[in-house]
Design an enzyme around this catalytic site. Structure first.
Site, PDB file in Angstrom:
ATOM      1  N   ASP A  14       6.408  -5.848  -4.563  1.00 17.67           N
ATOM      2  CA  ASP A  14       7.111  -5.976  -3.285  1.00 17.67           C
ATOM      3  C   ASP A  14       8.068  -7.155  -3.261  1.00 17.67           C
ATOM      4  O   ASP A  14       8.051  -7.968  -2.320  1.00 17.67           O
ATOM      5  CB  ASP A  14       6.099  -6.122  -2.133  1.00 17.67           C
ATOM      6  N   GLU A  32       7.155   3.273   3.823  1.00 16.23           N
ATOM      7  CA  GLU A  32       6.871   1.855   4.026  1.00 16.23           C
ATOM      8  C   GLU A  32       7.921   1.022   3.310  1.00 16.23           C
ATOM      9  O   GLU A  32       8.836   1.559   2.671  1.00 16.23           O
ATOM     10  CB  GLU A  32       5.472   1.502   3.501  1.00 16.23           C
TER      11      GLU A  32
END
Length: 533
Positions: free
Chosen positions: A59, A226
């Site tokens: 991420d 997401e």
């Protein structure tokens, strides 16, 4: 302290500060560096060696502050929380500090998806963490210097199903919003992406209710969308987002994009989604942030490398894109362009614990911070009686490697063990542990410990311990009484199976352990990692 990488790598000098006091703070004046890939070419090309954050850095996020890019990434259950890197070219990154030396008081776990931004002289970290006794929340921290120190402002939103992956952005009228995902997939439900006004201090949401932007409603997205990240181009907001299964050997992650004239919609998903998907080298590319460099557009995102996959973890890579005739971002071949590092030995590590600082690259379980210091060219690790004991560890960069350490085993009192480990988390590890006059090979799975084999050895002032890994799956442990010759621990099979080690969302670490009463401190002389393809 200095940590030297092998010849042939870019120059590296890693350093950090850490007190030997229990629950000590990590000072912020250290300036470690990490340079692991050649700079971006000045001329466009199809492929380039741009694994810019090798190792377990899921991420990733990036923003430009002045002439410098700043980046961070998920740290999950490892401390310190959220590494902070800086770069002038998006490729050569210097590890500067961390957002939090200790986890914030309100939070207990799941330190995911930091998003770094800068406005009006302040740097903000919007991040995810699990509230003590509560749900996953999106929270905010800020600093006057991007290197820190950071002031935590606590949670902004924590819905019953959980709220993750926050991203602050201004709408077409300059109003500040927070966009986030409701974590419905954890309960078998859809995953809407929400937007709600955010105050200028970025400490609280405004208004009565959030607005849904869109949710997972097309087949490729699977049970979730997401990791929202935004770019603006030719009058549109573009949202890059991830869909499907993020992690592990069966992951199905990919990247899509949607666009809208106004932040609150309506949003149109790209007909070519997913625009970034796996190829023969990289799998499950997703959850990234957009950056521009010299007129070129990049997505800094994570992906698993085919040869190491979950054993190393999700690595930070750059993928370049352009804008097609229909105004959509387009990646060449719809897949990551990063070339694998041809020479993984450039990431070899030798730490002789010189000086008085512990390198920023060392990690520990966020739930059990060890008491550790540096003195007289040794790493000083205070023993702990719980589970594996006190643990400090390093990320791995390849799935095949050899790690070694040494220490004075002759001074270990009865009931104290010290050693080297390959560890997924404190409940899953393989470890070669020495006590006074004996060596034991420990197998720890789901918190249950088993001694696989034991040998009796004469106490020595310089006991060498070694772990070798092949493909992240097979392990062999050895010891040396003279620093020259090595003896493998006796087992019925050639190597121990370690396929169970990596957690669902993290790679394997290798590290040092001290297990026993807290009045004992183990002094390690050195630590090395030698990587192989």
């Amino acid at each position: 302290m200095s940590v030297a990488f092998e010849k042939g790598a870019h120059p590296v000098a890693l350093s950090s500060d850490y007190s030997a006091e229990c629950r000590g703070q990590v000072p912020t004046d250290a300036t470690p560096t990490l340079s692991v890939a050649p700079p971006v070419a000045t001329e466009p090309r199809a492929t380039y060696a741009n694994v810019v954050l090798p190792g377990d850095f899921p991420d990733p996020t990036v923003t430009k502050i002045g002439d410098t890019y700043w980046a961070s990434a998920t740290s999950a259950e490892w401390g310190p929380v959220f590494p902070l890197f800086k770069s002038t070219n998006l490729v050569d990154w210097e590890l500067v500090s961390h957002v939090f030396a200790d986890k914030p008081e309100w939070a207990e776990a799941s330190f995911w998806a930091p998003e770094i931004s800068h406005e009006n002289g302040k740097t903000y970290i919007c991040y995810t963490a699990r509230q003590k006794g509560g749900p996953l929340c999106v929270a905010m921290a800020s600093a006057h210097d991007p290197a820190g120190p950071y002031l935590d402002h606590g949670p902004l939103v924590g819905q019953e199903q959980g709220s993750i992956d926050g991203f602050p952005i201004r709408d077409e009228n300059g109003e500040l919003y927070l966009v986030w995902k409701e974590d419905g997939n954890a309960y078998g439900n859809p995953t809407p992406l929400w937007a709600q006004r955010l105050n200028e201090e970025r400490t609280a949401l405004l208004g009565d209710a959030p607005v849904e932007l869109f949710r997972n409603d097309v087949p490729w997205e699977g049970n979730l969308v997401e990791g929202s990240a935004f770019a603006q181009h030719d009058g549109y907001f573009y949202m890059f987002y991830a869909g499907n299964g993020c992690c592990g050997s069966g992951c199905t992650y990919a990247t899509g994009v949607a666009r809208a004239r106004q932040l609150l919609g309506p949003w149109e998903k790209c007909p070519q989604n997913p625009i970034l998907k796996k190829n023969k080298v990289w799998s499950c590319p997703g959850h990234g942030t957009v950056a521009e460099y010299d007129g070129r557009w990049f997505l800094l995102h994570h992906a698993y490398h085919a040869s190491s996959h979950e054993f190393v973890g999700r690595q930070g890579i750059l993928s370049e894109f352009s804008w097609n005739a229909e105004g959509w971002p387009e990646f060449e071949g719809n897949s990551p362009q990063a070339a694998p590092l041809n020479n993984v030995s450039r990431l070899n590590l030798t730490d002789t614990f010189a000086g008085n600082h512990l390198a920023e690259t060392w990690q520990w379980p966020i739930s059990k911070k060890p008491v550790v210091g540096i003195g007289d060219g040794q790493l000083l690790l205070q023993a702990c009686p719980d589970e594996l004991g006190a643990l400090v560890a390093q990320r791995t960069y390849a799935a095949t490697y050899k790690a070694t350490t040494s220490f004075n085993a002759a001074v270990l009192p009865p009931g104290t063990f010290a050693g080297i480990t390959a560890v997924g988390d404190p409940h899953n590890a393989l470890a070669l542990m020495a006590s006074y006059g004996k060596l034991q090979l420990w197998h720890v799975k789901n918190g249950v410990s088993q001694c696989l084999t034991e040998v009796v050895v004469a106490p020595t002032r310089s006991l060498g311990l070694r772990v070798e890994a092949w493909g992240g799956q097979r392990y062999r442990f050895s010891y040396s009484l003279n620093g020259v010759t090595w003896e493998a621990m006796p087992l019925d099979s050639f190597a121990v199976n370690g396929t169970y080690l990596p957690p669902w969302d993290r790679g394997i670490r290798v590290g040092l352990l001290a297990q026993g009463p807290t009045d004992v401190t183990v002094a390690f002389d050195h630590f090395t990692i030698r990587n192989q393809r």
